[in-house]
Design an enzyme around this catalytic site. Structure first.
Site, short mmCIF file in Angstrom:
data_model
loop_
_atom_site.label_atom_id
_atom_site.label_comp_id
_atom_site.label_asym_id
_atom_site.label_seq_id
_atom_site.Cartn_x
_atom_site.Cartn_y
_atom_site.Cartn_z
N VAL A 23 0.85 -1.19 0.00
CA VAL A 23 0.00 0.00 0.00
C VAL A 23 0.89 1.25 0.00
O VAL A 23 0.66 2.20 -0.76
CB VAL A 23 -0.97 0.01 1.21
CG1 VAL A 23 -1.64 1.38 1.36
CG2 VAL A 23 -2.03 -1.08 1.07
N SER A 117 -13.02 -6.19 13.42
CA SER A 117 -12.67 -4.80 13.05
C SER A 117 -13.55 -4.30 11.90
O SER A 117 -13.99 -3.15 11.91
CB SER A 117 -11.22 -4.72 12.59
OG SER A 117 -10.37 -5.28 13.54
N ASP A 141 -8.27 -17.12 10.78
CA ASP A 141 -9.48 -17.91 11.05
C ASP A 141 -10.30 -18.16 9.77
O ASP A 141 -11.12 -19.07 9.75
CB ASP A 141 -10.38 -17.18 12.07
CG ASP A 141 -9.65 -16.89 13.37
OD1 ASP A 141 -8.67 -17.59 13.67
OD2 ASP A 141 -10.06 -15.96 14.09
N GLY A 184 -8.56 -20.60 15.50
CA GLY A 184 -9.62 -20.49 14.50
C GLY A 184 -10.93 -19.94 15.04
O GLY A 184 -11.90 -19.82 14.30
N ARG A 269 0.21 -17.77 14.11
CA ARG A 269 0.03 -16.40 13.62
C ARG A 269 1.34 -15.81 13.07
O ARG A 269 1.33 -14.67 12.59
CB ARG A 269 -0.48 -15.50 14.76
CG ARG A 269 -1.84 -15.94 15.27
CD ARG A 269 -2.76 -14.82 15.57
NE ARG A 269 -2.26 -13.80 16.44
CZ ARG A 269 -2.94 -13.31 17.47
NH1 ARG A 269 -4.14 -13.82 17.76
NH2 ARG A 269 -2.47 -12.32 18.19
O1 F6P Z 1 -8.65 -14.31 15.54
C1 F6P Z 1 -7.33 -14.73 15.51
C2 F6P Z 1 -6.96 -15.54 16.73
O2 F6P Z 1 -5.63 -15.96 16.58
C3 F6P Z 1 -7.88 -16.72 17.03
O3 F6P Z 1 -7.65 -17.81 16.18
C4 F6P Z 1 -7.58 -16.94 18.49
O4 F6P Z 1 -8.69 -17.53 19.15
C5 F6P Z 1 -7.36 -15.55 19.00
O5 F6P Z 1 -7.02 -14.75 17.90
C6 F6P Z 1 -6.28 -15.46 20.05
O6 F6P Z 1 -6.25 -14.15 20.51
P1 F6P Z 1 -5.15 -13.62 21.54
O7 F6P Z 1 -3.95 -13.24 20.74
O8 F6P Z 1 -5.80 -12.45 22.16
O9 F6P Z 1 -4.84 -14.73 22.48
#
Ligand code: F6P
Length: 359
Positions: A23, A117, A141, A184, A269
């Site tokens: 971007v 969001s 997810d 997820g 992640r």
């Molecule tokens: O929405 C993404 C996610 O990684 C979900 O899969 C998971 O339940 C949640 O966020 C975990 O969130 P945090 O980082 O607040 O533990």
């Protein structure tokens, strides 16, 4: 000359940096001014807003493959729509955000977020009434309606696959099973896709009811005495509380099946962004920049039938399952799930992977 801002909100995932980079470079090539809002809505509502100005060197291209967000996604305890709603301060929070946008003299905001969001952006849309709001969907997810793909999902599937590939080796050495609990939220896409990739013996997802005794039978009749059972974190098991992987593991143990649990957690992640996610991030960034040129607003980039296009946030919000946060009923979110006709369900069944009670 246009002035645009970019911000990342919600949980992070791999691919955010690629989309930020694309971007920014696309905007600079057009001669626009581009700023980054740090820490999502928390940074936007700070006085003055917490922003950085981008030039070509600010965020080097070689870092665009890394997970996380160069702009940060915000602290868990920060001021955001959820905390504002909880404290009954949503009106003053919205006012503050609108004032910040005005003070920054923005023409457009590119908001990279998940279903929460994007839903919140639509539900509090007056904040963005004087600018073009263009959203880009990201989430591991894959629970965003109206788009076949979301940034970060492919890398998360790869991360989970690699994690399970390693476990499979130790599982074989000890003739035992691993019950792996995936992320997820309420959507089983991550577990389903990684489960197919690794050749799981069972994939338990929130969308499909399962019978724990049938699962035990399926494991006991396996031609192998080791393997992996994937269970998505959103699975609930009637009469039990706690993590679904722990509940399943205890039942397997009680039935004489040697097993361990494993929780890959936030490793899903991160990880270097896959080429597939980087291509998607570039397509979506390009589509968002064109949307700004065309003065589109309240839109989200989406992949439909392999084509990258924009859809309206209204359509996005109304075409999912609109659920309210149990703790904050004012906060509504539009979710998508594994559909009963998802072709991967048939593949899994044909491969004798236990999924539960398919209709
Ligand atoms: O929405 C993404 C996610 O990684 C979900 O899969 C998971 O339940 C949640 O966020 C975990 O969130 P945090 O980082 O607040 O533990």
């Amino acid at each position: 000359m246009k002035k645009i801002a970019i911000m990342t909100t919600g949980g992070d995932c791999s691919g955010l940096n690629t989309v930020i980079h694309r971007v920014v470079t696309g905007a600079l090539q057009r001669g626009w001014k581009v700023i980054g809002i740090e820490d999502g809505t928390d940074g936007l509502c700070s006085n003055p807003p917490n922003v950085i100005s981008f030039n070509y060197d600010t965020f080097p291209i070689e870092q665009a493959r890394l997970a996380g967000s160069f702009l940060h996604n915000g602290r868990a305890d920060a001021m955001n729509f959820e905390t504002a709603a909880e404290k009954g301060k949503i009106a003053s929070f919205n006012k503050r955000l609108k004032e910040s946008i005005q003070a920054l003299k923005l023409d457009a905001l590119v908001l990279i977020g998940g279903n929460g969001s994007l839903s919140l952006a639509w539900c509090n849309r007056d904040i963005y009434s004087n600018i073009c709001l263009v959203c880009i969907p990201k989430t591991i997810d894959m629970d965003i309606p109206l788009t076949d793909r979301t940034i970060g999902f492919n890398t998360a599937v790869q991360q989970l696959t690699s994690f399970c590939d390693q476990l499979m080796l130790t599982a074989r050495s000890h003739h035992r099973w691993f019950v792996v609990q995936t992320m997820g939220r309420d959507c089983g896409q991550l577990a389903l896709n990684a489960g197919i990739a690794i050749g799981a013996r069972a994939i338990i997802i929130p969308e499909i009811k399962f019978d724990i005794n049938d699962l035990v039978k399926h494991i006991k009749t396996s031609p192998l005495d080791y393997g992996i059972i994937l269970v998505s974190e959103g699975v609930s098991i009637r009469g039990h509380s706690g993590k679904p992987a722990d509940i399943i593991s205890r039942k397997l143990t009680a039935s004489g099946i040697t097993n361990r649990t494993a929780f890959p957690e936030h490793t899903q992640r991160v990880g270097d962004t896959t080429a597939t996610d980087r291509i998607l991030a570039t397509q979506m960034a390009n589509c968002a920049l064109h949307a700004i040129e065309n003065n589109e607003t309240y839109v989200m980039t989406a992949i439909q039938d392999c084509e990258c296009k924009t859809v309206t946030l209204k359509e996005f919000f109304e075409s999912g399952n609109i659920v309210s946060d149990p703790n904050i009923p004012d906060v509504m979110t539009s979710d998508a799930y594994v559909s009963p006709d998802d072709p991967l369900l048939k593949v899994a069944t044909d491969m004798n992977i236990y999924l539960g009670k398919l209709k």
